[in-house]
Motif scaffolding. Structure first.
Motif, PDB file in Angstrom:
ATOM      1  N   GLU A 102     -23.169 -24.034   2.183  1.00 23.30           N
ATOM      2  CA  GLU A 102     -23.230 -22.990   3.205  1.00 23.30           C
ATOM      3  C   GLU A 102     -24.486 -23.140   4.053  1.00 23.30           C
ATOM      4  OE1 GLU A 102     -22.970 -19.305   1.180  1.00 23.30           O
ATOM      5  OE2 GLU A 102     -20.850 -19.550   0.616  1.00 23.30           O
ATOM      6  N   GLU A 103     -25.600 -23.486   3.407  1.00 27.83           N
ATOM      7  CA  GLU A 103     -26.849 -23.688   4.135  1.00 27.83           C
ATOM      8  C   GLU A 103     -26.727 -24.871   5.094  1.00 27.83           C
ATOM      9  OE1 GLU A 103     -30.588 -22.886   5.451  1.00 27.83           O
ATOM     10  OE2 GLU A 103     -29.377 -21.701   4.069  1.00 27.83           O
ATOM     11  N   ILE A 162     -24.076 -25.387  -5.580  1.00 30.42           N
ATOM     12  CA  ILE A 162     -23.422 -26.264  -4.608  1.00 30.42           C
ATOM     13  C   ILE A 162     -22.877 -25.457  -3.442  1.00 30.42           C
ATOM     14  CG2 ILE A 162     -21.508 -27.869  -4.242  1.00 30.42           C
ATOM     15  CD1 ILE A 162     -21.790 -28.796  -7.103  1.00 30.42           C
ATOM     16  N   SER A 163     -22.261 -24.304  -3.730  1.00 29.97           N
ATOM     17  CA  SER A 163     -21.712 -23.458  -2.671  1.00 29.97           C
ATOM     18  C   SER A 163     -22.815 -22.998  -1.730  1.00 29.97           C
ATOM     19  CB  SER A 163     -20.988 -22.248  -3.263  1.00 29.97           C
ATOM     20  OG  SER A 163     -19.894 -22.650  -4.061  1.00 29.97           O
ATOM     21  N   LEU A 211     -15.522 -29.203  -6.159  1.00 30.10           N
ATOM     22  CA  LEU A 211     -14.152 -29.132  -6.669  1.00 30.10           C
ATOM     23  C   LEU A 211     -14.085 -29.537  -8.133  1.00 30.10           C
ATOM     24  CD1 LEU A 211     -12.176 -30.636  -3.633  1.00 30.10           C
ATOM     25  CD2 LEU A 211     -12.216 -28.248  -4.385  1.00 30.10           C
ATOM     26  N   ASN A 212     -14.799 -30.595  -8.493  1.00 29.51           N
ATOM     27  CA  ASN A 212     -14.806 -31.052  -9.884  1.00 29.51           C
ATOM     28  C   ASN A 212     -15.403 -29.999 -10.809  1.00 29.51           C
ATOM     29  OD1 ASN A 212     -13.619 -33.511  -9.267  1.00 29.51           O
ATOM     30  ND2 ASN A 212     -15.579 -34.547  -8.951  1.00 29.51           N
ATOM     31  N   THR A 213     -16.488 -29.374 -10.366  1.00 27.84           N
ATOM     32  CA  THR A 213     -17.142 -28.355 -11.185  1.00 27.84           C
ATOM     33  C   THR A 213     -16.269 -27.109 -11.319  1.00 27.84           C
ATOM     34  OG1 THR A 213     -19.303 -29.132 -10.413  1.00 27.84           O
ATOM     35  CG2 THR A 213     -19.246 -27.009 -11.508  1.00 27.84           C
ATOM     36  N   GLN A 214     -15.575 -26.747 -10.249  1.00 26.07           N
ATOM     37  CA  GLN A 214     -14.665 -25.596 -10.308  1.00 26.07           C
ATOM     38  C   GLN A 214     -13.519 -25.862 -11.279  1.00 26.07           C
ATOM     39  OE1 GLN A 214     -13.805 -25.233  -6.123  1.00 26.07           O
ATOM     40  NE2 GLN A 214     -15.188 -23.482  -5.869  1.00 26.07           N
ATOM     41  N   LYS A 215     -13.018 -27.105 -11.302  1.00 26.17           N
ATOM     42  CA  LYS A 215     -11.973 -27.458 -12.262  1.00 26.17           C
ATOM     43  C   LYS A 215     -12.504 -27.378 -13.694  1.00 26.17           C
ATOM     44  CE  LYS A 215      -9.353 -30.544  -9.209  1.00 26.17           C
ATOM     45  NZ  LYS A 215      -8.954 -31.953  -8.945  1.00 26.17           N
ATOM     46  N   SER A 216     -13.718 -27.893 -13.911  1.00 32.39           N
ATOM     47  CA  SER A 216     -14.319 -27.839 -15.245  1.00 32.39           C
ATOM     48  C   SER A 216     -14.551 -26.399 -15.669  1.00 32.39           C
ATOM     49  CB  SER A 216     -15.646 -28.606 -15.252  1.00 32.39           C
ATOM     50  OG  SER A 216     -15.443 -29.973 -14.965  1.00 32.39           O
ATOM     51  N   LEU A 217     -14.962 -25.558 -14.731  1.00 30.89           N
ATOM     52  CA  LEU A 217     -15.178 -24.140 -15.023  1.00 30.89           C
ATOM     53  C   LEU A 217     -13.865 -23.470 -15.410  1.00 30.89           C
ATOM     54  CD1 LEU A 217     -16.841 -21.542 -15.068  1.00 30.89           C
ATOM     55  CD2 LEU A 217     -16.511 -21.359 -12.585  1.00 30.89           C
ATOM     56  N   ALA A 218     -12.795 -23.770 -14.679  1.00 33.14           N
ATOM     57  CA  ALA A 218     -11.487 -23.176 -14.986  1.00 33.14           C
ATOM     58  C   ALA A 218     -11.003 -23.611 -16.369  1.00 33.14           C
ATOM     59  CB  ALA A 218     -10.468 -23.576 -13.921  1.00 33.14           C
ATOM     60  N   LEU A 219     -11.223 -24.889 -16.711  1.00 30.70           N
ATOM     61  CA  LEU A 219     -10.825 -25.381 -18.033  1.00 30.70           C
ATOM     62  C   LEU A 219     -11.641 -24.713 -19.135  1.00 30.70           C
ATOM     63  CD1 LEU A 219     -10.351 -29.208 -17.349  1.00 30.70           C
ATOM     64  CD2 LEU A 219      -8.574 -27.549 -17.942  1.00 30.70           C
ATOM     65  N   THR A 228     -22.058 -31.746  -2.999  1.00 31.92           N
ATOM     66  CA  THR A 228     -20.980 -32.223  -2.135  1.00 31.92           C
ATOM     67  C   THR A 228     -19.714 -31.430  -2.445  1.00 31.92           C
ATOM     68  OG1 THR A 228     -20.234 -33.910  -3.721  1.00 31.92           O
ATOM     69  CG2 THR A 228     -21.961 -34.549  -2.156  1.00 31.92           C
ATOM     70  N   LYS A 229     -18.770 -31.476  -1.511  1.00 34.57           N
ATOM     71  CA  LYS A 229     -17.510 -30.763  -1.728  1.00 34.57           C
ATOM     72  C   LYS A 229     -16.747 -31.341  -2.917  1.00 34.57           C
ATOM     73  CE  LYS A 229     -16.803 -29.050   2.965  1.00 34.57           C
ATOM     74  NZ  LYS A 229     -15.908 -29.006   4.153  1.00 34.57           N
ATOM     75  N   GLY A 230     -16.859 -32.676  -3.086  1.00 33.58           N
ATOM     76  CA  GLY A 230     -16.195 -33.305  -4.234  1.00 33.58           C
ATOM     77  C   GLY A 230     -16.750 -32.798  -5.548  1.00 33.58           C
ATOM     78  N   ASN A 231     -18.079 -32.704  -5.645  1.00 34.48           N
ATOM     79  CA  ASN A 231     -18.710 -32.181  -6.869  1.00 34.48           C
ATOM     80  C   ASN A 231     -18.376 -30.706  -7.072  1.00 34.48           C
ATOM     81  OD1 ASN A 231     -19.873 -34.577  -7.667  1.00 34.48           O
ATOM     82  ND2 ASN A 231     -21.819 -34.177  -6.632  1.00 34.48           N
TER      83      ASN A 231
END
Length: 212
Positions: free
Chosen positions: A184-185, A179-180, A13-21, A8-11
């Motif tokens: 996209e699919e 997720i991306s 965004l959360n994963t991208q934030k965790s990756l950045a941290l 999901t888009k929410g997951n």
């Protein structure tokens, strides 16, 4: 691991934030490691210099003691009269969270704990030499303990940095890709479905016109 996360888009965004941290954490740990390594190298050089000096000081002190033993006989009774050093204090300074000791001993005038009647200059020389040994040993103990603490801190920092670089960050990157790709699919499927629906609506519209 990635396929266990619902795409999901929410997951995302959360994963991208965790990756950045995680990436920021790795950068900070890498900087910390470099600073600690630089501090360690300085301490190692200082220890090398001290060991060479303290070795020569020990040799000089034991030669003086040997000479005093020869001229005065065994000086054990004189040695037992020497005051015990109990004025050493310990403080700490922090280098990137690593507490390094700072040993200090109050400066004081030399006080001979023996009389001059039954001693000579060789005993005095031995006493002065071992006083220098004591002071240098204090500095060497401080440096070597700092090296030990820095080495442990670098090893722990390296372990954490490796875990982030080789496990945590790749895992988050894999989840983001999964997720991306899934989103996209889904978008492509939705686009195709909308095209089919639109085509069907257009066919129905033409059929109605033809009947009229």
């Amino acid at each position: 691991m990635a396929d266990q996360v619902f795409p999901t888009k929410g997951n995302l965004l959360n994963t991208q934030k965790s990756l950045a941290l995680a990436q920021l954490g790795y950068e900070l740990l890498d900087k910390k490691r470099n600073i600690l390594i630089r501090e360690l190298m300085e301490m190692v050089e200082k220890a090398k210099s001290l060991r060479g000096t303290i070795d020569s000081t020990y040799i000089e002190a034991y030669k003086a003691l040997q000479t005093a033993n020869i001229t005065q006989g065994v000086v054990q009774n004189i040695a037992e009269g020497m005051p015990i050093e109990d004025g050493i204090t310990v403080s700490y300074r922090s280098v990137m969270g690593c507490e390094l000791p700072k040993l200090s001993m109050p400066e004081k005038k030399l006080r001979l704990g023996y009389g001059f009647e039954n001693t000579d200059i060789n005993v005095d020389k031995a006493y002065i030499c071992f006083e220098r040994v004591k002071q240098m040993t204090l500095v060497l103990a401080e440096v070597e303990n700092s090296i030990y603490r820095l080495t442990n801190s670098i090893r722990k920092t390296q372990t954490r940095a490796n875990a982030l670089q080789n496990i945590v960050i790749p895992r988050y990157e894999e989840i983001v890709r999964y997720i991306s790709g899934s989103l996209e699919e889904k978008e492509r499927e939705e686009f195709s479905r909308m095209k089919v629906i639109k085509a069907q609506k257009n066919r129905k519209k033409y059929r109605i016109k033809d009947k009229k």
